[in-house]
Design a protein around this motif. Structure first.
Motif, PDB file in Angstrom:
ATOM      1  N   TYR A  35       0.852  -1.199   0.000  1.00  0.00           N
ATOM      2  CA  TYR A  35       0.000   0.000   0.000  1.00  0.00           C
ATOM      3  C   TYR A  35       0.877   1.235   0.000  1.00  0.00           C
ATOM      4  CZ  TYR A  35      -4.383  -2.405   1.005  1.00  0.00           C
ATOM      5  OH  TYR A  35      -5.505  -3.177   0.930  1.00  0.00           O
ATOM      6  N   SER A  38      -6.472 -10.859  12.580  1.00  0.00           N
ATOM      7  CA  SER A  38      -6.804  -9.551  12.026  1.00  0.00           C
ATOM      8  C   SER A  38      -5.550  -8.862  11.484  1.00  0.00           C
ATOM      9  CB  SER A  38      -7.438  -8.697  13.124  1.00  0.00           C
ATOM     10  OG  SER A  38      -7.926  -7.519  12.570  1.00  0.00           O
ATOM     11  N   GLY A  39      -5.692  -8.267  10.311  1.00  0.00           N
ATOM     12  CA  GLY A  39      -4.590  -7.507   9.731  1.00  0.00           C
ATOM     13  C   GLY A  39      -3.562  -8.342   8.993  1.00  0.00           C
ATOM     14  N   GLY A  89      -3.854  -9.620   6.050  1.00  0.00           N
ATOM     15  CA  GLY A  89      -3.869  -9.409   4.600  1.00  0.00           C
ATOM     16  C   GLY A  89      -4.910 -10.224   3.850  1.00  0.00           C
ATOM     17  N   LYS A  90      -5.816 -10.854   4.544  1.00  0.00           N
ATOM     18  CA  LYS A  90      -6.843 -11.674   3.884  1.00  0.00           C
ATOM     19  C   LYS A  90      -7.721 -10.835   2.965  1.00  0.00           C
ATOM     20  CE  LYS A  90      -8.845 -12.630   7.823  1.00  0.00           C
ATOM     21  NZ  LYS A  90      -8.094 -11.963   8.878  1.00  0.00           N
ATOM     22  N   SER A  91      -8.268  -9.741   3.523  1.00  0.00           N
ATOM     23  CA  SER A  91      -9.170  -8.903   2.719  1.00  0.00           C
ATOM     24  C   SER A  91      -8.419  -8.303   1.551  1.00  0.00           C
ATOM     25  CB  SER A  91      -9.758  -7.781   3.567  1.00  0.00           C
ATOM     26  OG  SER A  91     -10.523  -8.309   4.604  1.00  0.00           O
ATOM     27  N   THR A  92      -7.186  -7.899   1.799  1.00  0.00           N
ATOM     28  CA  THR A  92      -6.384  -7.307   0.732  1.00  0.00           C
ATOM     29  C   THR A  92      -6.245  -8.283  -0.428  1.00  0.00           C
ATOM     30  OG1 THR A  92      -5.177  -6.057   2.390  1.00  0.00           O
ATOM     31  CG2 THR A  92      -4.177  -6.230   0.220  1.00  0.00           C
TER      32      THR A  92
HETATM   33  N1  LIG Z   1      -6.040   1.146   2.060  1.00  0.00           N
HETATM   34  C1  LIG Z   1      -5.000   0.786   2.839  1.00  0.00           C
HETATM   35  N2  LIG Z   1      -3.899   1.582   2.926  1.00  0.00           N
HETATM   36  C2  LIG Z   1      -2.851   1.222   3.685  1.00  0.00           C
HETATM   37  N3  LIG Z   1      -2.789   0.108   4.410  1.00  0.00           N
HETATM   38  C3  LIG Z   1      -3.822  -0.736   4.369  1.00  0.00           C
HETATM   39  C4  LIG Z   1      -4.995  -0.435   3.594  1.00  0.00           C
HETATM   40  N4  LIG Z   1      -5.882  -1.438   3.753  1.00  0.00           N
HETATM   41  C5  LIG Z   1      -5.306  -2.312   4.597  1.00  0.00           C
HETATM   42  N5  LIG Z   1      -4.072  -1.898   4.974  1.00  0.00           N
HETATM   43  C6  LIG Z   1      -3.141  -2.624   5.848  1.00  0.00           C
HETATM   44  O1  LIG Z   1      -2.851  -3.857   5.262  1.00  0.00           O
HETATM   45  C7  LIG Z   1      -2.812  -4.891   6.234  1.00  0.00           C
HETATM   46  C8  LIG Z   1      -3.780  -5.998   5.857  1.00  0.00           C
HETATM   47  O2  LIG Z   1      -5.092  -5.511   5.910  1.00  0.00           O
HETATM   48  P1  LIG Z   1      -6.350  -6.409   5.565  1.00  0.00           P
HETATM   49  O3  LIG Z   1      -7.538  -5.539   5.551  1.00  0.00           O
HETATM   50  O4  LIG Z   1      -6.077  -7.188   4.342  1.00  0.00           O
HETATM   51  O5  LIG Z   1      -6.403  -7.364   6.839  1.00  0.00           O
HETATM   52  P2  LIG Z   1      -7.404  -8.556   7.155  1.00  0.00           P
HETATM   53  O6  LIG Z   1      -6.603  -9.802   7.169  1.00  0.00           O
HETATM   54  O7  LIG Z   1      -8.555  -8.529   6.231  1.00  0.00           O
HETATM   55  O8  LIG Z   1      -7.862  -8.217   8.633  1.00  0.00           O
HETATM   56  P3  LIG Z   1      -9.331  -8.332   9.298  1.00  0.00           P
HETATM   57  O9  LIG Z   1      -9.502  -9.744   9.727  1.00  0.00           O
HETATM   58  O10 LIG Z   1      -9.215  -7.411  10.461  1.00  0.00           O
HETATM   59  O11 LIG Z   1     -10.329  -7.881   8.295  1.00  0.00           O
HETATM   60  C9  LIG Z   1      -3.123  -4.233   7.558  1.00  0.00           C
HETATM   61  O12 LIG Z   1      -1.911  -4.026   8.239  1.00  0.00           O
HETATM   62  C10 LIG Z   1      -3.762  -2.921   7.186  1.00  0.00           C
HETATM   63  O13 LIG Z   1      -3.438  -1.943   8.130  1.00  0.00           O
END
Ligand SMILES: Nc1ncnc2c1ncn2[C@@H]1O[C@H](COP(=O)(O)OP(=O)(O)OP(=O)(O)O)[C@@H](O)[C@H]1O
Ligand SMILES: [Mg+2]
Lengths: 304, 357
Positions: free
Chosen positions: B13, B39-40, B42-45
């Motif tokens: 990012y 949480s965090g 990177g799954k959603s990413t």
């Molecule tokens: N738009 C963004 N800009 C910068 N950093 C981001 C952005 N979106 C997510 N991140 C960062 O990327 C990392 C992964 O985020 P992500 O949303 O993929 O986590 P996740 O596994 O889906 O967590 P959760 O279970 O809480 O939803 C996190 O450290 C988050 O802070």
């Protein structure tokens, strides 16, 4: 509401003041201001609207509703009504459409978002009369920069003689100032739309324009309706300064709105009774608009 | 019907947050792949990169043999169910489902047929005229599913679709999603941080941590052979007991000197942590005849948690805290000294770096 204990009906517990006088004292300043600056003049207007007075204030005669009958039958008044409607609709449209466009564009900016927003809000801080003077200078037939450009484009620009052009000028000045205010609300409205809705729509195959018209614009409806009422009220009642500075209601009576006519008839022509009757009519219009705002803006146009 | 391949996918990012680091993944046609992790991680990413909502910093995403990196979300032929459902609040349930089809200029009768078919499958037929705000949480969830299935896409993407529902409904919807996915046979990626959901839904389970893939495999395979300490502690509830071993011993001695009993029990020199699942520990009583456990440990009982069908015994061995799961009720009292045993096959050994040996 369910009654608890069956003693009191108040759904919300009422604050109890041990002192019986204090609550009234605390309310007193607000009540005094409302009484002095609203109820007193309003009742005076109501009273005067039923009198006929000579310009020198030597004799006064009670005439009942004659002033109202006279005003509502007066072609000049009806013309002024028409001018006001055109002015209000045009001002609302030209204040809202560019504001919405700017808000949508500002919403897309990622870097320096705050700066754009701040700059776009500034015009709201400009006093109406100053805004009017600014536009007057820009469009002044002999010295205005924009007037020169218009003439070089072959448009014979003369708002001092041409009624529709004068109208364009006051609408521009009135709308310009209001764009900032509307912009602020549209930005807030856009931010309240969940990003995932827009993403879902783009997965659903809607292009940018389609997304705007089918998702974003309908979801902004509550904001738009609220602003429509606010801008109409503004155009009706808050543009005296601009009209006074730019056209003075002229040429002829081309830009004489209802509020401006109250001033003209009352303070310039000294027809006090009819002027008062006109302001009572205006008061009724304000009350109606406010009722619409309360009824629809706060309740109906709401998505959850 | 499609395969989905991620090749060396990476996401950085703006602001230099490395959310996903080099992910390689191959999902066969019709499989349900679950991404699980804290949480965090990177799954959603990762999911949003597959959807086309997030740009891909490096690597390739291939749907049905076609690289989709440069395609917009609409052209990838995917459908997504969002955590908050993202239903269009100003449209009826019918219009919510029809929206994507109308945008693709499908003929009206065909749209109508598909919407009604999906509504029937999801038991939404009587709700078609309602607005989303007039629906319950579970019904909204179903509409979100309906919006995905009417499109008949190549890939379904789910981002924690059940996390807004209560526990009972979640269990119910989990079964429904699984059945629906299986009967439609659509390749799917499902994100969750709930390991129970992950275990029960997945054909392929991907455990992620800090932007990395820790392990990929069938759920039971991962449960039985966790590839790392992280996976061992993340998958399973209550989590696996992890005991720190005295380094370089090659013998089963804990850091505080407590020796694990057992004949012929020896570990490699790199062994740093010993893991045992709570259900693989059993009480060893004096009169146990015949079956002799491969490893035994003496512990002092600290607390008992009876949950009905089973009980959890919490106890200390030296400085280490252990959980033992036993069926039914237990007669052990807090303060009692008991001996627990385990079979050698159930022991998990990890090295200093947390990798399985
Ligand atoms: N738009 C963004 N800009 C910068 N950093 C981001 C952005 N979106 C997510 N991140 C960062 O990327 C990392 C992964 O985020 P992500 O949303 O993929 O986590 P996740 O596994 O889906 O967590 P959760 O279970 O809480 O939803 C996190 O450290 C988050 O802070
Ligand atoms: Mg997430």
């Amino acid at each position: 509401m369910t009654k608890v204990g069956g003693q009191k009906d108040h759904p919300v517990p009422r604050a109890i003041f041990p002192n019986k006088v204090l609550p009234y004292l605390l309310l007193a300043p607000q009540l005094a201001i409302t009484a002095i600056f609203f109820y007193w003049p309003a009742s005076q207007a109501l009273y005067q609207s039923m009198l006929r007075e000579d310009p020198f204030g030597l004799s006064t005669q009670f005439v009942g509703l004659a002033n109202f009958r006279h005003v509502l039958a007066d072609p000049n008044y009806l013309h002024s009504f028409q001018v006001t409607i055109i002015f209000a609709v045009a001002t609302a449209v030209f204040a809202m459409v560019p504001a919405l466009y700017l808000a949508v564009m500002a919403d897309k900016v990622v870097r320096g978002r705050g700066i754009y927003r701040t700059l776009l809000i500034w015009p709201y801080a400009v006093a109406p009369a100053i805004a009017g003077m600014l536009w007057l200078f820009l469009f002044n037939p002999s010295i205005g920069t924009i007037a020169v450009m218009l003439r070089s484009l072959g448009i014979s620009w003369d708002p001092l003689l041409n009624g529709p052009q004068a109208m364009i000028l006051v609408v521009a000045a009135a709308a310009w100032k209001q764009i900032s205010y509307n912009f602020l609300f549209f930005v807030a409205g856009l931010q309240a739309i969940p990003k995932s809705l827009v993403e879902a729509a783009s997965i659903d195959g809607a292009g940018e324009t389609k997304r705007f018209w089918t998702i974003i614009f309908p979801l902004l409806a509550p904001t738009s309706f609220f602003l429509l009422v606010i801008n109409t009220v503004y155009a009706f009642f808050d543009t005296f300064g601009i009209i006074h500075a730019v056209t003075g209601g002229g040429p002829g009576k081309a830009t004489e709105t209802l509020v401006y006519k109250v001033y003209n008839d009352g303070f310039v022509n000294l027809i006090l009774g009819e002027s008062a009757a006109q302001s009572v009519i205006l008061m009724v219009i304000v009350i109606a608009l406010t009722a619409v705002q309360f009824r629809y803006v706060e309740r109906r146009v709401h998505y959850g | 019907m499609a395969t989905l391949d991620l090749k060396n996918v990476r996401k950085v990012y703006a602001g230099a947050v490395e959310a996903v680091k080099k992910v390689d993944l191959a999902i066969p046609d019709g499989a349900l792949c679950v991404l699980v992790g804290p949480s965090g991680c990177g799954k959603s990413t990762l999911l949003r990169m597959i959807a086309g909502l997030e740009s891909i910093t490096e690597g390739e995403i291939v749907i049905d043999g076609r690289v989709v990196n440069d395609l917009g979300p609409a052209e990838r032929d995917i459908a997504m169910v969002f955590q908050n459902y993202a239903l269009y609040p100003h449209m009826s349930v019918y219009d919510n489902m029809a929206y994507g089809l109308r945008n693709r200029r499908m003929a009206k009768p065909e749209i109508d047929r598909r919407v009604r078919e999906a509504a029937a499958t999801l038991e939404l037929a009587h709700l078609l005229a309602r607005r989303p705000r007039e629906l319950s949480g579970g019904q909204r969830q179903r509409v979100a599913m309906g919006r995905a299935i009417v499109r008949n896409p190549k890939v379904f993407l789910f981002d924690e679709p059940l996390s807004n529902l209560d526990a009972k409904l979640r269990g119910q919807m989990r079964v429904e999603i699984k059945n629906l996915q299986r009967s439609l046979g659509v390749t799917s990626v499902y994100v969750t941080h709930d390991q129970l959901e992950a275990m029960t839904l997945a054909d392929i389970l991907v455990v992620m941590n800090g932007g990395n893939v820790e392990q990929i495999g069938a759920p039971l395979e991962i449960y039985e052979k966790p590839a790392s300490l992280f996976v061992a502690s993340f998958i399973g509830a209550p989590p696996m007991n992890l005991l720190a071993l005295k380094p370089g011993e090659g013998r089963p001695v804990l850091v505080d000197g407590t020796t694990i009993g057992g004949e012929g029990l020896s570990f490699s020199k790199e062994a740093a942590t010993l893991g045992i699942r709570p259900e693989n520990l059993f009480l060893v009583t004096g009169d146990s005849n015949g079956s002799r456990p491969d490893a035994t440990l003496d512990i002092v009982v600290q607390a008992i948690e009876p949950v009905g069908a089973e009980s959890f015994i919490y106890g200390d061995a030296g400085k280490e805290r252990l959980v033992i799961r036993v069926a039914g009720k237990t007669v052990v009292e807090p303060g009692a000294k008991i001996r627990v045993g385990a079979n050698a096959a159930d022991l998990h050994i990890f090295d200093e770096a947390g990798k399985r040996i």
